[in-house]
Write an enzyme that holds these catalytic residues in place. Structure first.
Site, mmCIF file in Angstrom:
data_model
loop_
_atom_site.group_PDB
_atom_site.id
_atom_site.type_symbol
_atom_site.label_atom_id
_atom_site.label_comp_id
_atom_site.label_asym_id
_atom_site.label_seq_id
_atom_site.Cartn_x
_atom_site.Cartn_y
_atom_site.Cartn_z
ATOM 1 N N ASP A 1 65.706 46.651 145.396
ATOM 2 C CA ASP A 1 64.379 47.244 145.492
ATOM 3 C C ASP A 1 63.497 46.804 144.333
ATOM 4 O OD1 ASP A 1 63.749 49.378 147.697
ATOM 5 O OD2 ASP A 1 65.871 49.622 147.261
ATOM 6 N N ASP A 2 62.227 47.165 144.428
ATOM 7 C CA ASP A 2 61.222 46.662 143.499
ATOM 8 C C ASP A 2 61.213 47.390 142.164
ATOM 9 O OD1 ASP A 2 59.708 44.708 145.318
ATOM 10 O OD2 ASP A 2 59.827 46.514 146.529
ATOM 11 N N CYS B 1 54.764 33.976 140.177
ATOM 12 C CA CYS B 1 56.082 34.382 140.659
ATOM 13 C C CYS B 1 56.930 33.208 141.121
ATOM 14 C CB CYS B 1 55.922 35.403 141.784
ATOM 15 S SG CYS B 1 55.290 37.006 141.232
ATOM 16 N N ASP C 1 54.936 46.867 141.908
ATOM 17 C CA ASP C 1 56.311 47.341 142.052
ATOM 18 C C ASP C 1 56.372 48.857 142.243
ATOM 19 O OD1 ASP C 1 57.360 44.819 141.835
ATOM 20 O OD2 ASP C 1 57.902 44.997 139.735
ATOM 21 N N HIS D 1 54.781 44.844 123.580
ATOM 22 C CA HIS D 1 55.651 44.007 122.759
ATOM 23 C C HIS D 1 55.221 42.559 122.908
ATOM 24 C CE1 HIS D 1 59.189 42.929 120.486
ATOM 25 N NE2 HIS D 1 59.550 42.068 121.427
ATOM 26 N N SER D 2 55.242 41.813 121.784
ATOM 27 C CA SER D 2 54.845 40.411 121.808
ATOM 28 C C SER D 2 55.845 39.580 121.016
ATOM 29 C CB SER D 2 53.437 40.242 121.220
ATOM 30 O OG SER D 2 53.412 40.645 119.858
#
Length: 335
Positions: A54-55, A15, A95, A144-145
C-alpha cells in the site's frame, strides 16, 4: 540561474527514478519474512508490509482515528525549481489521499549539490512544496537536508483517516468499475522535457494537482479499494491491486485518458528506462490480447504524481475497466 537545467543533474526524473518494481518486491518480501520484535498493541498496525504494498502505513489510535504516515522524494522531473517543488509535494501528499486520509503535517526532505547548484534554487523548490502543502491544508515545518551530488526533494507526511473508511489495495471486489482520476503520459513527456527542454504546461499542472477531491469523493461514494498511479505505471499498480485483492482487473485501453502530447512523445521515442522496466516486470502477469506494443508502453508509462486508481465509480472521472473474479491473468487489457 535561468540557464541551469535541473533535470540535467539527475540520472532519472521523478518517479521514473524508483528502484525497479521487481527488485523492490524482493526487497520488501525479505523484510516482511524476517519480521522483528513485537510492538505495543496500544497502537495496532492496520496497513503495513503485508498489505500488498500500500501507499502508506496506517496505525489505529482508536475506533474513529488512525494515523497515516508516508515519505516520498525524487530527482528533478522538470527544470523549473518551483514547479518541481509543487510536483514533489503533491506526489508525497498523494500517498495519504490514496489511503482515503487527510494530510495534517509534513516535513521537507532535501538533498542538494551545494557546489554546483545555487541555494537560491533550493529555496524555490522548498517554496513550491510549501505552497502546495498549504493549499492542501497541511502544515509544513522544517525537515532534513543533506549534501548530495544529485538533487532530490520530497516530504514526509502524516495524516488522519477513519479506520472503517480507508482506501487500500486488498479490498477490490468483483463487479466494481475501475476509475482513473488523472490522465496518463507524464512519463514520456518528462522524458522529452529532459532531452529537449520542451515544457508541457498541461503535464506540469496535472502533476502538481492534488488528489484531494478525488479521494474525498471516493470515500463518500463508499469505495474502499484504491491506490495512486506513480512510478510503476497503470499496469504495475493495477497488478499490485489485483494481486493483493485476489481478483483480475480488466482495463479497456480505449477508455484510458492521456495527456495531449503523450502519443507524439511516444512515437518520437521518448520512453524512459523506468517505463521499459515496468513493462518487463508486468508482461508475464498481463493478458494483452492484441494490444499494440506502443499502447503497452503507454499503459506501463512511469507516472509522476499520477491520479488514483479506484475500484468503484466516482462522478466526473472516467471509468476505464472493471474488477472481475480472479482469472488466469491478474490484469487483462482489452484493445
Amino acid at each position: 540561474m535561468t540557464e541551469l537545467r535541473l533535470t540535467q543533474f539527475a540520472g532519472g526524473g521523478g518517479c521514473a527514478c524508483k528502484i525497479p518494481p521487481g527488485e523492490l518486491d524482493d526487497l520488501v518480501a525479505t523484510l516482511a519474512r524476517t519480521g522483528g520484535p513485537p510492538v505495543s498493541p496500544a497502537a495496532p498496525l492496520l496497513v503495513g508490509l503485508d498489505g500488498g504494498g500500500d501507499d502508506a502505513a496506517v496505525v489505529r489510535l482508536d475506533a474513529e482515528r488512525a494515523i497515516v504516515t508516508t515519505a516520498d522524494f525524487f530527482t528533478p522531473v522538470v527544470d523549473d525549481p518551483y514547479d518541481w517543488g509543487r510536483i514533489a509535494a503533491a506526489n508525497a501528499l498523494s500517498d495519504v489521499y490514496a489511503m482515503g486520509g487527510t494530510p495534517w503535517a509534513a516535513v521537507n526532505l532535501l538533498a542538494w549539490p551545494r557546489e554546483t547548484l545555487p541555494m537560491e534554487l533550493a529555496a524555490e523548490v522548498l517554496r513550491g512544496g510549501r505552497d502546495v502543502a498549504h493549499a492542501a491544508g497541511c502544515q509544513v515545518s522544517g525537515g532534513h537536508s543533506v549534501t548530495d551530488p544529485e538533487p532530490k526533494y520530497g516530504m514526509s507526511v502524516v495524516g488522519m483517516v477513519h479506520p472503517d473508511r480507508m482506501l487500500r489495495q486488498d479490498a477490490a471486489e468483483p463487479g466494481r468499475p475501475l476509475t482513473l482520476t488523472k490522465p496518463l503520459g507524464s512519463g514520456v513527456l518528462n522524458a522529452r522535457h529532459k532531452t529537449t527542454g520542451t515544457v508541457f504546461p498541461e503535464a506540469v499542472e496535472v502533476m502538481a494537482a492534488l488528489n484531494r477531491d478525488a479521494s474525498l469523493a471516493a470515500v463518500d461514494a463508499g469505495i474502499r479499494a484504491g491506490t495512486d498511479v506513480t512510478g510503476f505505471g497503470l499496469l504495475g499498480h493495477a497488478y499490485k491491486m489485483a494481486r493483493a485483492s485476489g481478483v483480475t482487473l480488466a482495463v479497456d485501453a480505449a477508455a484510458v485518458p492521456y495527456l495531449a502530447d503523450a502519443r507524439a512523445a511516444l512515437a518520437d521515442g521518448f520512453v524512459s528506462g523506468g517505463t521499459r522496466r515496468n513493462l518487463g516486470w508486468v508482461e508475464s502477469h498481463v493478458d494483452f490480447g492484441n494490444t499494440p506494443d506502443g499502447e503497452r508502453l503507454l499503459l506501463a508509462d512511469a507516472q509522476t504524481s499520477g491520479g488514483l486508481l479506484l475500484a468503484g465509480e466516482v462522478p466526473g472521472y472516467p471509468v476505464i475497466g472493471e474488477v472481475l473474479p480472479r482469472g488466469e491473468a491478474p490484469v487483462v487489457v482489452r484493445a
